[in-house]
Enzyme design. Structure first.
Site, short mmCIF file in Angstrom:
data_model
loop_
_atom_site.label_atom_id
_atom_site.label_comp_id
_atom_site.label_asym_id
_atom_site.label_seq_id
_atom_site.Cartn_x
_atom_site.Cartn_y
_atom_site.Cartn_z
N LYS A 68 0.80 -1.23 0.00
CA LYS A 68 0.00 0.00 0.00
C LYS A 68 0.83 1.28 0.00
CE LYS A 68 -4.38 -1.95 1.32
NZ LYS A 68 -5.47 -2.05 2.33
N ARG B 214 -3.68 -9.74 5.66
CA ARG B 214 -4.08 -9.90 4.26
C ARG B 214 -2.91 -9.50 3.36
NH1 ARG B 214 -6.12 -6.83 0.13
NH2 ARG B 214 -7.77 -7.77 -1.17
#
Ligand SMILES: Nc1nc2ncc(COP(=O)(O)OP(=O)(O)O)nc2c(=O)[nH]1
Length: 283
Positions: free
Chosen positions: A223, A257
């Protein structure tokens, strides 16, 4: 973690359990297009399980900032055949369906998925009924607005306190809508209505979110907070991802995740061993 049944598997103990990402989309921020073909998605899912994924997260709609919404029909076309193919291959790993749409969740669960990963935390009025009626566990993730406008909503006086409060509100609302608290997993939603500094603060304050009393899922993989901290492009963010995985594990996060399961598995194992050593050091 209090035992959490996801499909045929009961997740118990401190974890971490790795959720392997399968994006059946043309436009996911880091791997869009690679697994849009159902056969490619199936093969990738089986590879992630072979690498040590404890469960899979299958999505048919990118939720990156600014992403346009996918129609129900298109998302069904992307997701359901992949659930069916994974099951037809004899893979029994729990499958999470990453969707905001009740119709997609219902069809994916009927096809063999086990968990609903709802980044909108029950925004679809019909979602709570699907989750309550099927008995599936559900991930309620913190976000403000939608992927289309959430970037403009990333304004916090105290992101840790506000995310904690808003997740508590989402949990209470789910219970009011008939979903037993024991079937809820909470997620701070890194990158969703958050600026990089908010993501870093949330990772530093994960013990605070554990006070909510529910298993936590955290999705740091590749991210933008990693890119902002290091300058690394999306394709070069695995080392930063592993640092964030380590922070999650040391903070006691139960579910992480990730896209790169094999590497994350090793990082998580070492971090769990350190966490265990630190707790025994206290004895
Ligand atoms: N519960 C949960 N679900 C999520 N789904 C998607 C993404 C974004 O990652 P990815 O799926 O790789 O990208 P895209 O949304 O572009 O498909 N992050 C999370 C997350 O942090 N938590």
């Amino acid at each position: 973690m209090n035992p959490l049944r996801i499909g045929a598997r009961v997740f118990d103990g401190p974890g971490p359990f790795l959720m392997g990402v399968v994006n059946a989309t043309p436009d996911s921020f880091s791997d869009g297009g690679r697994f849009l073909d159902p056969e490619a998605a199936r093969a990738h899912a089986l590879r992630l399980v072979a690498e040590g994924a404890d469960l899979l997260d299958l999505g048919g709609e990118s939720t990156r900032p600014g992403a346009a919404e996918v129609s129900v029909a298109e998302e069904l076309r992307r997701v359901v055949p992949v659930v069916e193919a994974i099951r037809a291959a004899g893979c029994t790993a729990p499958i999470s369906v990453d969707t905001r749409k009740a119709a997609v969740a219902r069809a994916a669960l009927a096809a063999g998925a086990d968990l609903v990963n709802d980044v909108s935390a029950l925004a679809d009025p019909a979602m709570a009924e699907v989750v309550a009626a099927t008995g599936a566990p559900v991930v309620l993730m913190h976000m403000r607005g939608t992927p289309a406008d959430m970037a403009s909503r990333a304004v916090y006086a105290d992101v840790g306190a506000e995310v904690e409060r808003e997740l508590a509100e989402a949990l209470a609302r789910a219970v009011r809508l008939g979903i037993p608290e024991a079937r809820v997993v909470l997620d701070p939603g890194l990158g969703f209505a958050k600026r990089p500094e908010h993501d870093l603060r949330l990772l530093a304050e994960l013990p605070r979110l554990r006070r909510l009393g529910r298993p936590l899922l955290v999705g740091p993989s590749r991210k933008s907070f990693i890119g902002r901290t290091t300058g690394a492009a999306v394709a070069d963010r695995l080392p930063g991802t592993l640092a964030a995985v380590t922070a999650c594990v040391l903070a006691g996060v139960e579910l992480v995740r990730v896209h790169d399961v094999a590497a994350a598995r090793q990082a998580a194992q070492v971090a769990a061993a350190i966490r265990s050593a630190s707790s025994s050091a206290g004895e």
